[in-house]
Design an enzyme around this catalytic site. Structure first.
Site, PDB file in Angstrom:
ATOM      1  N   ASP A 150      37.234  37.426  41.212  1.00 36.44           N
ATOM      2  CA  ASP A 150      37.167  38.886  41.114  1.00 36.44           C
ATOM      3  C   ASP A 150      38.428  39.478  40.475  1.00 36.44           C
ATOM      4  O   ASP A 150      38.349  40.395  39.662  1.00 36.44           O
ATOM      5  CB  ASP A 150      36.978  39.513  42.494  1.00 36.44           C
ATOM      6  CG  ASP A 150      35.564  39.375  43.014  1.00 36.44           C
ATOM      7  OD1 ASP A 150      34.641  39.291  42.192  1.00 36.44           O
ATOM      8  OD2 ASP A 150      35.382  39.369  44.246  1.00 36.44           O
TER       9      ASP A 150
ATOM     10  N   LYS B 174      32.367  37.769  51.727  1.00 34.58           N
ATOM     11  CA  LYS B 174      33.449  37.134  50.973  1.00 34.58           C
ATOM     12  C   LYS B 174      34.585  36.592  51.837  1.00 34.58           C
ATOM     13  O   LYS B 174      35.250  35.633  51.448  1.00 34.58           O
ATOM     14  CB  LYS B 174      34.019  38.117  49.946  1.00 34.58           C
ATOM     15  CG  LYS B 174      33.068  38.430  48.814  1.00 34.58           C
ATOM     16  CD  LYS B 174      33.734  39.320  47.773  1.00 34.58           C
ATOM     17  CE  LYS B 174      32.792  39.585  46.613  1.00 34.58           C
ATOM     18  NZ  LYS B 174      33.455  40.359  45.548  1.00 34.58           N
TER      19      LYS B 174
END
Length: 287
Positions: free
Chosen positions: A109, A73
């Site tokens: 997220d 990420k």
């Protein structure tokens, strides 16, 4: 599946490792089918060493986009053409969209996590939280929580590269929001106990608890917990990690990572397709 795949079907991928446990392919393919969209979603076991080449392939093949998960990420930012404002602030990406060869990174997220708490009837606005982890998911959660109005965030992480990044995260939160953030070494168990004791929720945003770390917990034992504390884990396979089992044993309310997975995925789905995911149908399928 074979009936709806054609010569025009667009590919969405998931890049991470380990990856075989993921429910994302089931979730997104079901949503594509229900809405009659000509896409297919596949998971690819891709680590940091292969990531640059894979994204070059995305450009060359015109692949529509992907999700990015651990351990990619943060590193993935180096191989993209643009970042959304939220991804730039978070320093992490979990969703990529390809527009005519231009790869743009987004982060969903944080919004997904906060929405998941809301769906569970949990309100942490105006309160203090403690979180373990300083990677992509943890950073996104911290930033969104701060922007949404959480009063204080205590971040714990090992002394590694993410710890150094977390120093800047703390500076950004303190400078750009009304939230107070502070950083601790995860090995400082006395501070961990104290910060959890003064928080309404403890969040594990590390990979501890999932393969290959099943049966392990970032919290040493149940003495760190109390009845009334909320304990949350971003891990959803297994559905009940060692951390959550420990917390339930002393009367804590627990929340696993399924809700976050659903709602971050719903936002990513919208970014790729321009359509809203049929969330109620998907929730019934995966919960």
């Amino acid at each position: 599946m074979t009936e709806r795949i054609s010569g025009k079907t667009q590919l969405i991928g998931l890049l991470g490792t380990p990856i075989s446990h993921s429910l994302s392919p089931k979730m997104h393919n079901e949503a594509f089918t229900r809405l009659g969209l000509d896409y297919v979603y596949l998971a690819f076991d891709v680590g940091t060493e292969q990531l640059e080449d894979v994204l070059k392939g995305y450009r060359a093949m015109g692949i529509r986009g992907c999700n990015v998960t651990m351990p990619n990420k943060v590193l993935v930012r180096d191989y993209l053409d643009a970042l959304s404002p939220a991804a730039k602030l978070a320093g992490a990406v979990n969703t990529i969209v390809n527009e005519d060869g231009i790869l743009t990174g987004h982060i969903t997220d944080g919004t997904g996590y906060m929405r998941a708490l809301m769906e569970e009837g949990i309100d942490i606005i105006g309160d203090k939280i403690t979180i373990a982890g300083a990677g992509g998911a943890a950073t996104a959660i911290c930033i969104q929580a701060a922007l949404d109005g959480v009063k204080e965030i205590s971040i714990f992480n090992r002394q590694d590269a993410f710890y150094e990044r977390a120093k800047q995260l703390v500076l950004d939160i303190n400078a750009k929001t009304a939230c107070k953030a502070q950083l601790f070494d995860l090995a400082d168990l006395e501070s961990l106990r104290g910060e959890i004791a003064s928080s309404v929720i403890f969040i594990n945003a590390t990979s501890v608890g999932m393969e290959p770390l099943v049966g392990q917990s970032v919290v040493p034992d149940t003495s760190y917990f109390r009845p009334g504390l909320i304990v949350s884990d971003v891990v959803y396979v297994p559905a009940k990690t060692q951390l959550l089992e420990m917390a339930e044993g002393v009367g804590c309310k627990t929340v696993n990572g399924l809700g976050m997975m659903l709602w971050q995925g719903a936002k990513a789905f919208e970014i790729w397709t321009g359509e809203e995911m049929p969330v109620d149908d998907i929730k019934a399928l995966i919960f």
